[in-house]
Scaffold this motif. Structure first.
Motif, mmCIF file in Angstrom:
data_model
loop_
_atom_site.group_PDB
_atom_site.id
_atom_site.type_symbol
_atom_site.label_atom_id
_atom_site.label_comp_id
_atom_site.label_asym_id
_atom_site.label_seq_id
_atom_site.Cartn_x
_atom_site.Cartn_y
_atom_site.Cartn_z
ATOM 1 N N LEU A 16 0.824 -1.206 0.000
ATOM 2 C CA LEU A 16 0.000 0.000 0.000
ATOM 3 C C LEU A 16 0.861 1.260 0.000
ATOM 4 O O LEU A 16 0.559 2.241 -0.684
ATOM 5 C CB LEU A 16 -0.931 -0.006 1.213
ATOM 6 C CG LEU A 16 -2.050 -1.055 1.201
ATOM 7 C CD1 LEU A 16 -2.707 -1.141 2.570
ATOM 8 C CD2 LEU A 16 -3.080 -0.730 0.123
ATOM 9 N N ALA A 17 1.939 1.243 0.770
ATOM 10 C CA ALA A 17 2.817 2.416 0.823
ATOM 11 C C ALA A 17 3.450 2.685 -0.532
ATOM 12 O O ALA A 17 3.631 3.847 -0.927
ATOM 13 C CB ALA A 17 3.896 2.211 1.884
ATOM 14 N N LYS A 18 3.784 1.624 -1.283
ATOM 15 C CA LYS A 18 4.421 1.804 -2.588
ATOM 16 C C LYS A 18 3.505 2.502 -3.587
ATOM 17 O O LYS A 18 3.986 3.063 -4.576
ATOM 18 C CB LYS A 18 4.849 0.447 -3.152
ATOM 19 C CG LYS A 18 5.971 -0.219 -2.390
ATOM 20 C CD LYS A 18 7.290 0.500 -2.536
ATOM 21 C CE LYS A 18 7.931 0.244 -3.873
ATOM 22 N NZ LYS A 18 9.279 0.860 -3.961
ATOM 23 N N THR A 19 2.192 2.470 -3.330
ATOM 24 C CA THR A 19 1.280 3.181 -4.234
ATOM 25 C C THR A 19 1.346 4.681 -4.039
ATOM 26 O O THR A 19 0.797 5.435 -4.847
ATOM 27 C CB THR A 19 -0.168 2.724 -4.012
ATOM 28 O OG1 THR A 19 -0.619 3.137 -2.706
ATOM 29 C CG2 THR A 19 -0.296 1.215 -4.147
ATOM 30 N N GLY A 20 2.003 5.137 -2.960
ATOM 31 C CA GLY A 20 2.114 6.562 -2.703
ATOM 32 C C GLY A 20 0.941 7.151 -1.961
ATOM 33 O O GLY A 20 0.840 8.375 -1.836
ATOM 34 N N MET A 21 0.046 6.292 -1.439
ATOM 35 C CA MET A 21 -1.129 6.819 -0.760
ATOM 36 C C MET A 21 -0.762 7.533 0.545
ATOM 37 O O MET A 21 0.300 7.281 1.130
ATOM 38 C CB MET A 21 -2.145 5.710 -0.482
ATOM 39 C CG MET A 21 -1.678 4.628 0.472
ATOM 40 S SD MET A 21 -3.023 3.508 0.970
ATOM 41 C CE MET A 21 -3.778 3.080 -0.578
ATOM 42 N N GLN A 22 -1.632 8.402 0.971
ATOM 43 C CA GLN A 22 -1.434 9.172 2.190
ATOM 44 C C GLN A 22 -1.452 8.245 3.416
ATOM 45 O O GLN A 22 -2.116 7.187 3.399
ATOM 46 C CB GLN A 22 -2.526 10.220 2.329
ATOM 47 C CG GLN A 22 -2.490 11.305 1.276
ATOM 48 C CD GLN A 22 -1.380 12.307 1.542
ATOM 49 O OE1 GLN A 22 -1.411 13.048 2.502
ATOM 50 N NE2 GLN A 22 -0.386 12.317 0.676
ATOM 51 N N PRO A 23 -0.756 8.618 4.489
ATOM 52 C CA PRO A 23 -0.740 7.775 5.687
ATOM 53 C C PRO A 23 -2.131 7.441 6.219
ATOM 54 O O PRO A 23 -2.390 6.296 6.615
ATOM 55 C CB PRO A 23 0.066 8.609 6.688
ATOM 56 C CG PRO A 23 1.021 9.377 5.833
ATOM 57 C CD PRO A 23 0.244 9.722 4.606
ATOM 58 N N ARG A 24 -3.040 8.407 6.238
ATOM 59 C CA ARG A 24 -4.381 8.112 6.763
ATOM 60 C C ARG A 24 -5.116 7.124 5.860
ATOM 61 O O ARG A 24 -5.888 6.282 6.342
ATOM 62 C CB ARG A 24 -5.187 9.401 6.905
ATOM 63 C CG ARG A 24 -5.341 10.209 5.626
ATOM 64 C CD ARG A 24 -6.163 11.459 5.834
ATOM 65 N NE ARG A 24 -6.116 12.347 4.670
ATOM 66 C CZ ARG A 24 -6.812 12.139 3.558
ATOM 67 N NH1 ARG A 24 -7.608 11.082 3.468
ATOM 68 N NH2 ARG A 24 -6.716 12.984 2.555
#
Length: 518
Positions: free
Chosen positions: A231-239
């Motif tokens: 999920l982090a690799k997609t660049g999404m925001q922390p929230r």
């Protein structure tokens, strides 16, 4: 006394054994354990048949001899001190709490025994009764169980470390980490951490803790770590990542499973850290000057609670500052106040960073563990500590805002050309201008204004970012455009010429970026 060679009071008066004496002898012979009765000098006065069978001595070979005859030579001094001390305080010691020693048979064979002592008050003085039990079978079973436990513990720890993985080495980001499995119980737990390169100089930092112990917690941890990394690799925001992980925990179908987690995105070019914490302990920040403070973050419920809207915050953090992330095993101890323990951790860090101008993170990690978990063999929860030192800010950075109209493309190109000339980076100008044209054209045609152009340079890399207010993310087309087509080529060119590229969602819309090596 006159029991098997010992003279009692009645025998000295010429009579036979009394009824009480016969009853005592019968009880002694009926005892399931070897019974050895000695006087206050340690001389054997009475034994039963079980003693003969256990030690291989005949009764007459034992009576009148020191009881240390039944103890291996290397243990005799210890045995004598214990017996003399026991005779002095005259306290009954049951078998369950007996002194474990080794006995020796007549043929010299040693074997483990358990001894239970009891004082006997007689008209002739104090006698000590010792019940001796051979525990060879029990010791063998315990050794087998210990070996099996250690084997299972080794398998569990190997599995956990495999699931935890090894975070990648990220250029410019100095890190140090420590993981200590619990020394009690299964040892393994649900702690994990991860470092995720997000591109454009940004780095994601994850740390989490699955409540509970054992293989189940480790298995849940492995699934969540993999999901969080992807999920982090997609660049999404922390929230957004926390919201997605909360759904993952619910889908795991593990009753009453709670997970704490913290995700930070470090942006050196803006000097900010964006953080979202799901019930995790506060992140500490050690500034270059030595002062240690808490990173301000909204308080959110742990993952697995359900129906929670997670909030994030952004804080300015100076270049070179160190982020300190940890799990509860580092600070929680029985009977302690968690706020006081966080204060102790802050003090330990503050002392070290104040004393040392440029501390090595490995030394900091060792110092923290020594101060917070001094008993390396006595902690009952796994301990995880992660230190991440923010990279230095870009050497140069330039920003401009452009309207979302076609004229923004030549304006942006002129701004980039002028910037690269002033930085003496003209060698990469052609590639940079070509790729910028494609990103700006996409932003003007498919995005919403205004458009922000940011150019940053480090010693080895040039990063160009184009941000707009549209949440729709661009993506390369699966098929090549026709020869006469005027679109569908942009991101394919970016992918082919750039050292790296990507799209990052933002609260305002999105940012598309590419990097070129200098």
């Amino acid at each position: 006394m006159a029991l098997e060679g010992c003279r009692c009071a009645e025998a000295r008066r010429g009579g036979g054994p009394s009824v009480a004496e016969e009853r005592f002898r019968g009880l002694l012979e009926a005892a399931p354990d070897a019974m050895v009765i000695v006087d206050d000098t340690g001389t054997i006065r009475l034994v039963n048949a079980q003693t003969e069978a256990l030690f291989g001595f005949r009764r007459e070979e034992l009576l009148g001899h020191p009881v240390e005859l039944l103890v291996p030579r290397r243990f005799r001094a210890h045995h004598t001190r214990h017996r003399e001390g026991y005779a002095a305080n005259r306290q009954v010691r049951p078998m369950g709490a007996g002194l474990e020693l080794h006995g020796v048979r007549k043929d010299g064979t040693e074997f483990p025994v358990e001894i239970s002592l009891s004082p006997l008050e007689t008209s002739d003085g104090l006698l000590l009764s010792a019940a001796v039990r051979d525990v060879s079978d029990r010791k063998a079973a315990e050794a087998e169980l210990t070996a099996l436990y250690e084997q299972q513990r080794h398998i569990a720890l190997t599995l956990q470390r495999s699931l935890m993985g090894t975070p990648p080495s990220i250029p410019g980001l100095a890190t140090a980490s420590r993981y200590r499995p619990a020394t009690q119980g299964a040892g393994v737990g649900g702690d994990w951490f991860d470092l995720v390169p997000l591109g454009a100089g940004r780095v994601g930092v994850l740390i989490g803790d699955v409540m509970g112990r054992g293989l189940e917690a480790a298995a849940v941890m492995g699934q969540l770590r993999s999901a969080a990394h992807a999920l982090a690799k997609t660049g999404m925001q922390p929230r957004q990542l926390m919201q997605a992980l909360d759904t993952c925990v619910a889908d795991l179908d593990v009753p009453d499973q709670l997970v704490t987690c913290c995700y930070l995105v470090i942006a050196p070019d803006t000097g900010t850290v964006t953080v979202c914490s799901a019930g995790h302990l506060p992140t500490l920040v050690a500034g270059p000057g030595g002062r240690v403070v808490r990173l301000d973050a909204p308080v959110n419920a742990p993952l697995g609670v359900g129906d929670v809207l997670y909030e994030q915050s952004r804080a300015e953090v100076p270049p070179g500052a160190t982020l300190v992330l940890y799990t509860d095993g580092l600070i929680e101890t029985p009977g302690s106040d968690i706020e006081e323990r966080i204060g102790e951790l802050t003090g330990v860090l503050d002392e070290f960073f104040t004393r040392t101008a440029t501390p090595r993170l490995e030394a900091v990690a060792d110092h923290v563990l020594a101060g917070m978990v001094p008993g390396a063999e006595s902690h009952n929860d796994d301990v995880t500590l992660l230190l991440a030192q923010l990279p230095a800010a870009p050497v140069d950075c330039a920003v401009t805002d452009l309207p979302a109209v076609s004229s923004a493309v030549p304006e942006g190109r002129a701004f980039l050309r002028k910037t690269l000339c002033s930085w003496e980076c003209a060698a990469r100008a052609d590639d940079a201008l070509l790729l910028l044209s494609e990103l700006l054209t996409n932003a003007v045609r498919h995005g919403e204004g205004p458009v922000t152009l940011r150019v940053c340079r480090t010693l080895t890399e040039l990063t160009v970012e184009v941000g707009d207010r549209s949440p729709h993310l661009p993506r390369p087309r699966p098929r090549l455009a026709a020869k006469d087509a005027e679109s569908r080529r942009g991101l394919l060119l970016v992918r082919a010429l750039a050292a790296g590229w990507g799209v990052q969602p933002t609260d305002e819309g999105k940012t598309t970026w590419f990097t070129l090596k200098l």
